[in-house]
Structure formats: structure tokens, C-alpha cells
Design a protein around this motif. Structure first.
Motif, PDB file in Angstrom:
ATOM      1  N   ARG A 304      -0.170  47.897  15.865  1.00  0.00           N
ATOM      2  CA  ARG A 304       0.212  48.554  17.122  1.00  0.00           C
ATOM      3  C   ARG A 304      -0.810  48.163  18.179  1.00  0.00           C
ATOM      4  O   ARG A 304      -2.004  48.459  18.038  1.00  0.00           O
ATOM      5  N   ASP A 305      -0.390  47.389  19.177  1.00  0.00           N
ATOM      6  CA  ASP A 305      -1.274  46.914  20.257  1.00  0.00           C
ATOM      7  C   ASP A 305      -2.459  46.099  19.745  1.00  0.00           C
ATOM      8  O   ASP A 305      -3.536  46.110  20.367  1.00  0.00           O
ATOM      9  N   ALA A 306      -2.302  45.461  18.618  1.00  0.00           N
ATOM     10  CA  ALA A 306      -3.415  44.652  18.103  1.00  0.00           C
ATOM     11  C   ALA A 306      -2.866  43.533  17.229  1.00  0.00           C
ATOM     12  O   ALA A 306      -1.818  43.679  16.620  1.00  0.00           O
ATOM     13  N   ASN A 307      -3.566  42.443  17.205  1.00  0.00           N
ATOM     14  CA  ASN A 307      -3.150  41.293  16.401  1.00  0.00           C
ATOM     15  C   ASN A 307      -4.417  40.667  15.828  1.00  0.00           C
ATOM     16  O   ASN A 307      -5.468  40.686  16.464  1.00  0.00           O
ATOM     17  N   TYR A 308      -4.337  40.145  14.619  1.00  0.00           N
ATOM     18  CA  TYR A 308      -5.494  39.488  14.004  1.00  0.00           C
ATOM     19  C   TYR A 308      -6.748  40.368  14.092  1.00  0.00           C
ATOM     20  O   TYR A 308      -7.728  40.019  14.749  1.00  0.00           O
ATOM     21  N   VAL A 309      -6.674  41.507  13.410  1.00  0.00           N
ATOM     22  CA  VAL A 309      -7.832  42.406  13.367  1.00  0.00           C
ATOM     23  C   VAL A 309      -8.694  41.986  12.176  1.00  0.00           C
ATOM     24  O   VAL A 309      -8.431  42.360  11.035  1.00  0.00           O
ATOM     25  N   ILE A 310      -9.694  41.157  12.443  1.00  0.00           N
ATOM     26  CA  ILE A 310     -10.583  40.686  11.372  1.00  0.00           C
ATOM     27  C   ILE A 310     -11.970  41.194  11.730  1.00  0.00           C
ATOM     28  O   ILE A 310     -12.607  40.686  12.656  1.00  0.00           O
ATOM     29  N   GLU A 311     -12.416  42.248  11.037  1.00  0.00           N
ATOM     30  CA  GLU A 311     -13.655  42.905  11.473  1.00  0.00           C
ATOM     31  C   GLU A 311     -14.320  43.646  10.315  1.00  0.00           C
ATOM     32  O   GLU A 311     -13.674  43.985   9.322  1.00  0.00           O
ATOM     33  N   TYR A 312     -15.609  43.927  10.505  1.00  0.00           N
ATOM     34  CA  TYR A 312     -16.329  44.749   9.528  1.00  0.00           C
ATOM     35  C   TYR A 312     -15.840  46.182   9.659  1.00  0.00           C
ATOM     36  O   TYR A 312     -15.584  46.652  10.773  1.00  0.00           O
ATOM     37  N   SER A 313     -15.737  46.868   8.532  1.00  0.00           N
ATOM     38  CA  SER A 313     -15.373  48.291   8.573  1.00  0.00           C
ATOM     39  C   SER A 313     -16.446  49.059   9.338  1.00  0.00           C
ATOM     40  O   SER A 313     -17.639  48.800   9.180  1.00  0.00           O
ATOM     41  N   ARG A 314     -15.995  49.998  10.147  1.00  0.00           N
ATOM     42  CA  ARG A 314     -16.958  50.835  10.878  1.00  0.00           C
ATOM     43  C   ARG A 314     -17.452  51.989  10.003  1.00  0.00           C
ATOM     44  O   ARG A 314     -18.418  52.644  10.322  1.00  0.00           O
ATOM     45  N   ALA A 315     -16.747  52.239   8.876  1.00  0.00           N
ATOM     46  CA  ALA A 315     -17.082  53.411   8.065  1.00  0.00           C
ATOM     47  C   ALA A 315     -17.756  53.058   6.735  1.00  0.00           C
ATOM     48  O   ALA A 315     -18.519  53.853   6.206  1.00  0.00           O
ATOM     49  N   LEU A 316     -17.448  51.899   6.201  1.00  0.00           N
ATOM     50  CA  LEU A 316     -17.898  51.586   4.845  1.00  0.00           C
ATOM     51  C   LEU A 316     -18.590  50.218   4.824  1.00  0.00           C
ATOM     52  O   LEU A 316     -17.942  49.169   4.990  1.00  0.00           O
ATOM     53  N   SER A 317     -19.881  50.264   4.606  1.00  0.00           N
ATOM     54  CA  SER A 317     -20.659  49.033   4.588  1.00  0.00           C
ATOM     55  C   SER A 317     -20.176  48.144   3.429  1.00  0.00           C
ATOM     56  O   SER A 317     -19.950  48.630   2.329  1.00  0.00           O
ATOM     57  N   GLY A 318     -20.017  46.856   3.699  1.00  0.00           N
ATOM     58  CA  GLY A 318     -19.568  45.924   2.663  1.00  0.00           C
ATOM     59  C   GLY A 318     -18.071  45.657   2.695  1.00  0.00           C
ATOM     60  O   GLY A 318     -17.580  44.770   2.002  1.00  0.00           O
ATOM     61  N   LEU A 319     -17.334  46.405   3.518  1.00  0.00           N
ATOM     62  CA  LEU A 319     -15.875  46.200   3.574  1.00  0.00           C
ATOM     63  C   LEU A 319     -15.497  45.430   4.848  1.00  0.00           C
ATOM     64  O   LEU A 319     -16.001  45.728   5.933  1.00  0.00           O
ATOM     65  N   ILE A 320     -14.628  44.454   4.681  1.00  0.00           N
ATOM     66  CA  ILE A 320     -14.107  43.685   5.830  1.00  0.00           C
ATOM     67  C   ILE A 320     -12.590  43.859   5.866  1.00  0.00           C
ATOM     68  O   ILE A 320     -11.920  43.751   4.829  1.00  0.00           O
ATOM     69  N   HIS A 321     -12.047  44.126   7.035  1.00  0.00           N
ATOM     70  CA  HIS A 321     -10.594  44.217   7.193  1.00  0.00           C
ATOM     71  C   HIS A 321     -10.049  42.887   7.710  1.00  0.00           C
ATOM     72  O   HIS A 321     -10.606  42.292   8.636  1.00  0.00           O
ATOM     73  N   VAL A 322      -8.942  42.459   7.104  1.00  0.00           N
ATOM     74  CA  VAL A 322      -8.211  41.301   7.629  1.00  0.00           C
ATOM     75  C   VAL A 322      -6.787  41.802   7.802  1.00  0.00           C
ATOM     76  O   VAL A 322      -5.948  41.675   6.911  1.00  0.00           O
TER      77      VAL A 322
END
Ligand SMILES: Cc1cc2nc3c(=O)[nH]c(=O)nc-3n(C[C@H](O)[C@H](O)[C@H](O)COP(=O)(O)OP(=O)(O)OC[C@H]3O[C@@H](n4cnc5c(N)ncnc54)[C@H](O)[C@@H]3O)c2cc1C
Length: 387
Positions: A304-322
């Protein structure tokens, strides 16, 4: 108590997860791929157009565009190494009328800005030689097989149901059956369900919704063959319906683009034929003589209003979202995997070794046409659910 430890857990066995596992294996990093379903590539990655785009029409400078362009540069060598069959058949856009001609000229200028080879012909049509077709299911399986040959492990029917900080560092992963794993890092490649995973990690995520695309599959009439991808001239209504050949000798027309809510509804809706057929015939009149064999639908994992969200999790260290890899994940996959590997190295979770060529796996693609596989799987799921 954690039953096992891995370097990187890759969650989701679509093209993105399999590509990330492949890149890690190629750099000597241990990866465990966890797929909820009974097979790989049974979601968007197995129910798409199977086109490897050049990026000629993508917006210059955006992350999506940069990853498609980089992927296109890697494509011939890497897919050759993986034994993936790709036909560089090229694509054509034919304008009807003056306004469309101007739109096509703008696309030719866009292609030049992106450094993609595209030729404008005297009749105003644009030919993009590098556009290619593949079998997306074979593509996903080849990445996974390559990853396995490089030491990665792949587990099916392994649905992740919980993510948290592991005591002493890293990510604790709970599977639906209660098993617990610990990883130095985890990569969320869960497609339509990437938002659910982010929520498990304690984060308010980008909302992911299904953008349904339906296709019709035809057997060409005797004497007709389509040897290039026919692209519509895009309008304010979106990219529109295309007509393309498949590697197995069929012609496919679609997709539609419908904003939906139900992530389990993979049905072809009753008006799909009406929405696709006339537009497809306008581009390839011989379709009128072709036999309609089948239809399938895919759900794009749209943000929703976003495309290609490739980023480090803001809540959990060590997790990356793709996440929200909506419409071009197949085309950008080879570069997404490099990008994510670099992020993992940057956060100190892994040390990347030199890229090594992996042995070529024998073709491990499941039998039958790729365009039937995901459709059948989802139809069986729907039948099971309604009983
Ligand atoms: C109609 C249509 C046409 C398209 N055409 C093209 C095209 O021509 N070219 C192109 O490049 N791209 C195309 N795309 C886009 C492309 O298919 C997607 O960008 C890509 O498949 C996204 O891959 P993914 O791995 O992120 O997601 P998916 O393929 O959806 O994979 C996600 C996986 O995660 C798994 N999963 C979910 N939750 C969990 C959990 N809790 N635990 C473990 N596993 C989980 C799912 O079971 C699934 O297998 C198209 C898409 C559609 C639908």
C-alpha cells in the motif's frame, strides 16, 4: 531451548527467497530456506508472465529500476550457469494513432536514459531486443537447486509463526509445529505475507495486499506462431494486457490488474475473458483462431503506497524485510539477491566469501506446464477449504 542454529534463515520460497539463498550459498554463507507451502514457487513467483524485463520503461533512478538493470546485466551469464532456459525473443510496442506514437517516443527516450537498447522503427513501433521469456517455475527451482549444491538447506511445509530476539543475539524463529530455530540473521521474503512476518517481529509494517492478474492460455492455430512479446502502449490505466509466447509453444494473454483483499483467492473471475480477449486480439488478430486452453491467476504482493521495501527491521535486530516486490521480482531477482547479501554483510551478520561458480544442477523443475502448477495447487487448497 533452540533445537538448531543457522547462519541465515531465508523465509519464503518464491523467486526472491530462492535467489537470496542462492547468493548466500555462492558466497559460502550457510542458509536455511523455510517455505510454508508444499513446494517452491507456488505463489506469485509461479503464476506470472514469466517475462524477464530489461527495465526500458522503468522510472530512472528508482531502486526497482536499478535492480532490474543490474539483473539484466547478470542474466545471460548467471542463468547460463544455472541451466535456466531463457529465450531472448524481444518485445514490440505498436502505437495506434498520434497520441500513442508520442507515448512510444517517450518510452524510447526513457529506454535511452536507462541505457537499454530500444529501436524506434519508421512506423512508430518500438522494438526492445533484450526482453526475454522463461519458465518461472524452472527458474525458481534452478536457483534453489543451485543454492542446495552450494550447501544451503531447503525445508518445505515449514511455516514461520513467530520471530523474536534470541537470547545472546540473533533471531529466534518459531515454526508452526512448535520447533524453534536460531539464526544470526533472517530475511523476510514472504511475499503476500511479508507484513504478517513484520508484525510477528513487533513492527507496524507496510500493508501488503493482493493485486490479482489473470491470464488466458491459447494453443496457436496451425500456421500461426508468435515470436516476440507484444506489449500494449501504457496509459493512465496502467501497463495493460500483453500477448506473449511461452517456451512450451503456447500463447498467453494477460494480465488483468484488480485490487483485491483476500490473499487466498487465486480464482480466475468470471469476466476475465471479457477483460483480456478483445484487447489481446487487437494486438495479435490471429488469436481469434487460436484455441483457448486454460486460464490462471496470480496475486502480486503489492505494498500500500510502497514498492520494493528492502530494509532492516526497525524492531528486531538481524531481520531484513524484502517486501512489496510487486510486478518485476523475476526480472530483478538476480540483483535483489546481491543487494540483500550486501545488507547482511553490512550489519555484520555474515562474512561474504568470494563469489564461486556452483555446479550446475540437473533440471529439477516439476513436471507439467508451469502455468498450470500454481493454479492447480490453489484450486486444490480452495476445494479442501470448502469441504
Ligand atoms: C499477474 C502477475 C504477473 C507478473 N509478471 C511478471 C513478469 O512478467 N516479470 C517479472 O519480473 N515479474 C512479474 N510478476 C511479479 C513477480 O511474480 C513477483 O514480483 C515475485 O514473484 C515476488 O516474489 P516473492 O518471492 O517476493 O513472493 P512469492 O512468490 O509470493 O513468494 C513468497 C513465498 O513466501 C511463502 N511464505 C509466506 N508466509 C510464510 C511463512 N510464514 N513462513 C514461510 N514461508 C512463507 C509463501 O508460501 C511463498 O511461497 C508478476 C506477478 C503477477 C502476480
Amino acid at each position: 531451548m533452540h533445537s538448531s542454529e543457522v547462519s541465515v534463515a531465508v523465509i519464503g520460497g518464491g523467486v526472491v527467497g530462492c535467489a537470496v539463498a542462492h547468493a548466500l550459498a555462492r558466497r559460502g554463507v550457510g542458509a536455511l530456506l523455510l517455505e510454508a507451502g508444499p513446494g517452491l514457487g507456488l505463489a506469485a513467483s509461479g503464476a506470472n508472465s514469466g517475462i524477464l524485463h530489461t527495465g526500458f520503461d522503468s522510472t530512472p533512478g528508482e531502486l526497482e529500476t536499478r535492480l532490474i538493470l543490474r539483473s539484466a546485466a547478470l542474466r545471460r551469464k548467471l542463468l547460463g550457469e544455472l541451466g535456466v532456459h531463457v529465450r531472448f525473443c524481444g518485445a514490440r510496442l505498436r502505437p495506434a494513432g498520434g497520441r500513442q506514437r508520442t507515448a512510444v517516443e517517450a518510452l524510447a527516450a526513457n529506454a535511452r536514459r536507462n541505457g537499454v537498447d530500444a529501436e524506434l522503427a519508421g512506423d512508430g513501433s518500438l522494438r526492445v531486443r533484450g526482453e526475454a521469456i522463461t519458465d518461472p517455475v524452472a527458474y525458481v527451482h534452478a536457483l534453489a537447486e543451485g543454492a542446495k549444491l552450494g550447501g544451503a538447506k531447503v525445508r518445505l511445509d515449514a511455516r514461520v509463526s513467530g520471530l523474536s530476539s534470541a537470547p545472546g543475539g540473533g533471531v529466534a524463529i518459531r515454526l508452526r509445529d512448535g520447533e524453534e530455530l536460531r539464526a544470526r540473521a533472517a530475511v523476510n521474503c514472504a511475499g503476500l505475507h511479508a507484513d504478517a512476518l513484520a508484525r510477528m517481529a513487533g513492527e507496524e509494517p507496510v500493508r501488503i495486499y493482493p493485486r490479482k492478474g489473470e491470464f488466458l492460455v491459447f494453443r496457436p492455430a496451425a500456421g500461426d506462431s508468435l515470436d516476440e512479446i507484444l506489449l500494449p502502449v501504457p496509459s493512465s490505466m496502467g501497463k495493460g494486457v500483453l500477448v506473449f509466447p511461452s517456451l512450451d509453444g503456447h500463447m498467453i494473454a494477460g494480465p488483468t490488474a484488480r485490487e483485491r483483499e483476500d490473499k487466498r483467492d487465486w480464482s480466475v473471475e468470471s469476466d476475465a475473458r471479457e477483460l483480456i480477449e478483445d484487447r489481446a486480439r487487437a494486438m495479435h488478430p490471429a488469436l481469434a483462431e487460436a484455441e483457448l486452453l486454460d486460464a490462471y491467476a496470480g496475486l502480486r504482493p503489492a505494498g500500500r503506497d510502497a514498492n520494493y521495501v528492502i530494509e532492516y527491521s526497525r524492531a528486531l535486530s538481524g531481520l531484513i524485510h524484502v517486501a512489496a516486490i510487486r510486478s518485476t521480482g523475476l526480472s530483478a531477482s538476480l540483483a535483489i539477491r546481491e543487494h540483500v547479501s550486501a545488507m547482511l554483510a553490512e550489519q555484520g551478520a555474515v562474512a561474504l566469501g568470494a563469489a564461486r561458480a556452483l555446479p550446475v544442477a540437473p533440471p529439477g523443475s516439476p513436471p507439467g506446464p508451469w502455468w498450470q502448477r500454481a493454479a492447480r495447487h490453489h484450486a486444490e487448497q480452495a476445494d479442501g477449504g470448502s469441504r
